[in-house]
Design a protein around this motif. Structure first.
Motif, PDB file in Angstrom:
ATOM      1  N   PRO A  39      36.747 -47.755 -55.229  1.00 13.31           N
ATOM      2  CA  PRO A  39      37.238 -49.147 -55.269  1.00 13.31           C
ATOM      3  C   PRO A  39      38.132 -49.472 -54.061  1.00 13.31           C
ATOM      4  O   PRO A  39      38.104 -50.595 -53.551  1.00 13.31           O
ATOM      5  N   GLU A  40      38.859 -48.477 -53.581  1.00 11.05           N
ATOM      6  CA  GLU A  40      39.710 -48.690 -52.406  1.00 11.05           C
ATOM      7  C   GLU A  40      38.851 -48.958 -51.159  1.00 11.05           C
ATOM      8  O   GLU A  40      39.186 -49.812 -50.340  1.00 11.05           O
ATOM      9  N   ASP A  41      37.752 -48.184 -51.020  1.00  9.37           N
ATOM     10  CA  ASP A  41      36.815 -48.421 -49.910  1.00  9.37           C
ATOM     11  C   ASP A  41      36.291 -49.853 -49.966  1.00  9.37           C
ATOM     12  O   ASP A  41      36.206 -50.539 -48.947  1.00  9.37           O
ATOM     13  N   SER A  42      35.920 -50.291 -51.152  1.00  4.27           N
ATOM     14  CA  SER A  42      35.380 -51.627 -51.329  1.00  4.27           C
ATOM     15  C   SER A  42      36.414 -52.686 -50.958  1.00  4.27           C
ATOM     16  O   SER A  42      36.107 -53.630 -50.221  1.00  4.27           O
ATOM     17  N   ALA A  43      37.622 -52.527 -51.439  1.00  3.91           N
ATOM     18  CA  ALA A  43      38.674 -53.499 -51.119  1.00  3.91           C
ATOM     19  C   ALA A  43      38.954 -53.524 -49.618  1.00  3.91           C
ATOM     20  O   ALA A  43      39.160 -54.597 -49.030  1.00  3.91           O
ATOM     21  N   SER A  44      38.912 -52.357 -48.983  1.00  2.00           N
ATOM     22  CA  SER A  44      39.189 -52.279 -47.539  1.00  2.00           C
ATOM     23  C   SER A  44      38.118 -52.981 -46.709  1.00  2.00           C
ATOM     24  O   SER A  44      38.433 -53.758 -45.809  1.00  2.00           O
ATOM     25  N   TRP A  45      36.822 -52.701 -46.999  1.00  4.77           N
ATOM     26  CA  TRP A  45      35.787 -53.356 -46.196  1.00  4.77           C
ATOM     27  C   TRP A  45      35.777 -54.852 -46.440  1.00  4.77           C
ATOM     28  O   TRP A  45      35.533 -55.634 -45.521  1.00  4.77           O
ATOM     29  N   ARG A  46      36.047 -55.267 -47.677  1.00  7.61           N
ATOM     30  CA  ARG A  46      36.063 -56.698 -47.990  1.00  7.61           C
ATOM     31  C   ARG A  46      37.150 -57.427 -47.182  1.00  7.61           C
ATOM     32  O   ARG A  46      36.905 -58.498 -46.622  1.00  7.61           O
ATOM     33  N   ALA A  47      38.342 -56.851 -47.126  1.00  5.29           N
ATOM     34  CA  ALA A  47      39.435 -57.474 -46.369  1.00  5.29           C
ATOM     35  C   ALA A  47      39.112 -57.500 -44.878  1.00  5.29           C
ATOM     36  O   ALA A  47      39.313 -58.521 -44.201  1.00  5.29           O
ATOM     37  N   ALA A  48      38.582 -56.387 -44.363  1.00  3.40           N
ATOM     38  CA  ALA A  48      38.250 -56.317 -42.941  1.00  3.40           C
ATOM     39  C   ALA A  48      37.112 -57.282 -42.600  1.00  3.40           C
ATOM     40  O   ALA A  48      37.130 -57.943 -41.550  1.00  3.40           O
ATOM     41  N   TYR A  49      36.127 -57.384 -43.485  1.00  2.00           N
ATOM     42  CA  TYR A  49      34.993 -58.285 -43.258  1.00  2.00           C
ATOM     43  C   TYR A  49      35.444 -59.745 -43.286  1.00  2.00           C
ATOM     44  O   TYR A  49      35.013 -60.550 -42.456  1.00  2.00           O
ATOM     45  N   ARG A  50      36.320 -60.086 -44.227  1.00  2.57           N
ATOM     46  CA  ARG A  50      36.854 -61.454 -44.304  1.00  2.57           C
ATOM     47  C   ARG A  50      37.534 -61.828 -42.980  1.00  2.57           C
ATOM     48  O   ARG A  50      37.296 -62.903 -42.423  1.00  2.57           O
ATOM     49  N   ALA A  51      38.356 -60.925 -42.456  1.00  5.39           N
ATOM     50  CA  ALA A  51      39.052 -61.182 -41.188  1.00  5.39           C
ATOM     51  C   ALA A  51      38.045 -61.298 -40.038  1.00  5.39           C
ATOM     52  O   ALA A  51      38.177 -62.178 -39.181  1.00  5.39           O
ATOM     53  N   TRP A  52      37.040 -60.416 -40.023  1.00  4.20           N
ATOM     54  CA  TRP A  52      36.027 -60.465 -38.977  1.00  4.20           C
ATOM     55  C   TRP A  52      35.264 -61.781 -39.029  1.00  4.20           C
ATOM     56  O   TRP A  52      35.070 -62.436 -37.997  1.00  4.20           O
ATOM     57  N   LEU A  53      34.827 -62.170 -40.225  1.00  2.89           N
ATOM     58  CA  LEU A  53      34.104 -63.438 -40.375  1.00  2.89           C
ATOM     59  C   LEU A  53      34.949 -64.605 -39.885  1.00  2.89           C
ATOM     60  O   LEU A  53      34.471 -65.463 -39.133  1.00  2.89           O
ATOM     61  N   ALA A  54      36.206 -64.642 -40.308  1.00  2.00           N
ATOM     62  CA  ALA A  54      37.095 -65.745 -39.922  1.00  2.00           C
ATOM     63  C   ALA A  54      37.253 -65.823 -38.408  1.00  2.00           C
ATOM     64  O   ALA A  54      37.383 -66.920 -37.853  1.00  2.00           O
ATOM     65  N   SER A  55      37.192 -64.679 -37.738  1.00  4.71           N
ATOM     66  CA  SER A  55      37.357 -64.671 -36.276  1.00  4.71           C
ATOM     67  C   SER A  55      36.064 -65.014 -35.540  1.00  4.71           C
ATOM     68  O   SER A  55      36.106 -65.325 -34.356  1.00  4.71           O
ATOM     69  N   LYS A  56      34.929 -64.962 -36.194  1.00  4.17           N
ATOM     70  CA  LYS A  56      33.634 -65.181 -35.536  1.00  4.17           C
ATOM     71  C   LYS A  56      32.975 -66.517 -35.865  1.00  4.17           C
ATOM     72  O   LYS A  56      32.292 -67.087 -35.019  1.00  4.17           O
TER      73      LYS A  56
END
Length: 167
Positions: A39-56
């Protein structure tokens, strides 16, 4: 297949939550080498992906993120991402421009209706319009037939991955 019930369009920041949930079909609870294991892996990629999407989204000319939006409900039912890299020129790509497709996902209840094909056709036109002659992707076995029908061929190259623990 006719796309009368959905529209393919560029993603916007309003689509962030839907994009994350669609990508979760690829990254959470699968046996893929790149999938989250905890679950920690999932939460981490989700947060990182959200930030990446917002920047792109809407800013990066070398990134195209598409969604398939249900015309009646407005629900995002599919997505696909295209990235353009600048690499050294090679026989198949004299410009050095190289395309990469990732995160092609369709909500389970909407699969097998031509949505992934339409998303891919839009991405392939986007690549072509930018002079990208070589496009790669990593596929599940189930989706391989679709990609081969779109002109992709199985590579005889060995894909090697070196992954360090996240900091």
């Amino acid at each position: 297949m006719e796309q009368s019930f959905y529209t393919v369009r560029p993603a916007s920041t309003a689509d962030l939550a839907s994009l994350i949930e669609l990508r979760a079909h690829l990254l959470d609870g699968t046996a893929a080498s790149y999938a989250s294991r905890t679950p920690e892996d999932s939460a981490s990629w989700r947060a990182a992906y959200r930030a990446w999407l917002a920047s792109k989204l809407g800013v990066a000319d070398n990134v195209q993120i598409l969604v398939a939006e249900h015309q009646e409900s407005g629900q995002i039912i599919g997505c696909a991402t295209g990235l353009i890299d600048q690499r050294a020129p090679a026989p198949g790509s004299l410009s050095g421009l190289s395309g990469w497709v990732q995160s092609v996902a369709v909500a389970p209840q909407w699969r097998h209706r031509g949505i992934a094909r339409q998303l891919m056709q839009h991405l392939l036109r986007w690549f072509a319009n930018r002079g990208v002659a070589s496009v790669s992707l990593q596929s599940t076995e189930a989706a391989g037939t679709l990609y081969q029908a779109l002109g992709f061929a199985v590579s005889n190259e060995c894909l090697l991955i070196r992954q360090e623990a996240s900091a």
